[in-house]
Write an enzyme that holds these catalytic residues in place. Sequence first.
Site, PDB file in Angstrom:
ATOM      1  N   GLY A 185       0.835  -1.198   0.000  1.00 38.90           N
ATOM      2  CA  GLY A 185       0.000   0.000   0.000  1.00 38.90           C
ATOM      3  C   GLY A 185       0.868   1.245   0.000  1.00 38.90           C
ATOM      4  N   LYS A 194       5.560   6.363   2.008  1.00 37.08           N
ATOM      5  CA  LYS A 194       5.208   5.175   2.775  1.00 37.08           C
ATOM      6  C   LYS A 194       5.878   5.277   4.145  1.00 37.08           C
ATOM      7  CE  LYS A 194       5.619   1.263   0.702  1.00 37.08           C
ATOM      8  NZ  LYS A 194       4.390   0.895   1.451  1.00 37.08           N
ATOM      9  N   GLY A 195       5.460   4.432   5.059  1.00 31.92           N
ATOM     10  CA  GLY A 195       6.111   4.409   6.368  1.00 31.92           C
ATOM     11  C   GLY A 195       5.211   4.775   7.522  1.00 31.92           C
ATOM     12  N   GLU A 231      10.374  -2.390   3.652  1.00 35.73           N
ATOM     13  CA  GLU A 231       9.569  -2.270   2.432  1.00 35.73           C
ATOM     14  C   GLU A 231      10.448  -1.865   1.251  1.00 35.73           C
ATOM     15  OE1 GLU A 231       5.308  -1.065   4.557  1.00 35.73           O
ATOM     16  OE2 GLU A 231       6.609   0.510   3.782  1.00 35.73           O
TER      17      GLU A 231
END
Length: 219
Positions: free
Chosen positions: A82, A94-95, A103
């Site tokens: 995602g 992200k994160g 990731e």
Amino acid sequence: MTQQEMKKIAAQAALQFVKPDTIVGVGSGSTVNCFIDALASMKDQIKGAVAASKASEERLRAIGIEVFNANEVSELDVYIDGADEITPQGAMIKGGGAALTREKIVSSLAKKFVCIVDGSKQVDVLGTTFPLPVEVIPMARSYVARQLVALGGSPEYREGVVTDNGNVILDVHNFHIIEPLKMEHTINNIAGVVTNGIFAQRYANVTIVGTPEGAKIIE
């Protein structure tokens, strides 16, 4: 239609990118949990998975999918994950779940990155709705925060969070990231930064958006 239902639509549609007899790269987070649940229907057709977080690893094992270490594979056919934000060009932040470094490692092994999101994650410019997570070695936290301020950001220490790698997270607000690749490299060059949540070097090749009308696939 709820956000959760739209996540499930995107996750289900991602199965078409999973080929039999391959090892699948799997990210982490609430949308990925929907994908792992959907992947259960293919568990006897795939060799297994490489997971980007301990939580995803446990969820995969619970449904009977073998989990491999990233060091055991040289390449993955596909990586499914995602995003907190994604642009039309496939650059992402992200994160939010603090798994950004793993990731980045697992996605780098994959020939194709398929990003599954609901419509709320789509933006024209990164940093619009979500702060940028930066994973930092604990002793460098104050130094890195000062460098991020110098770049125009407002870093905030994510209290009580330790990553799977034993590090801390700074969430950087007020970044308007016009050049994601350049910013990704600039922040990663700060001493003490493990990595940051901009995924521009390893961008998404395919975006699947869950909508009330069904899954919208952008390639």
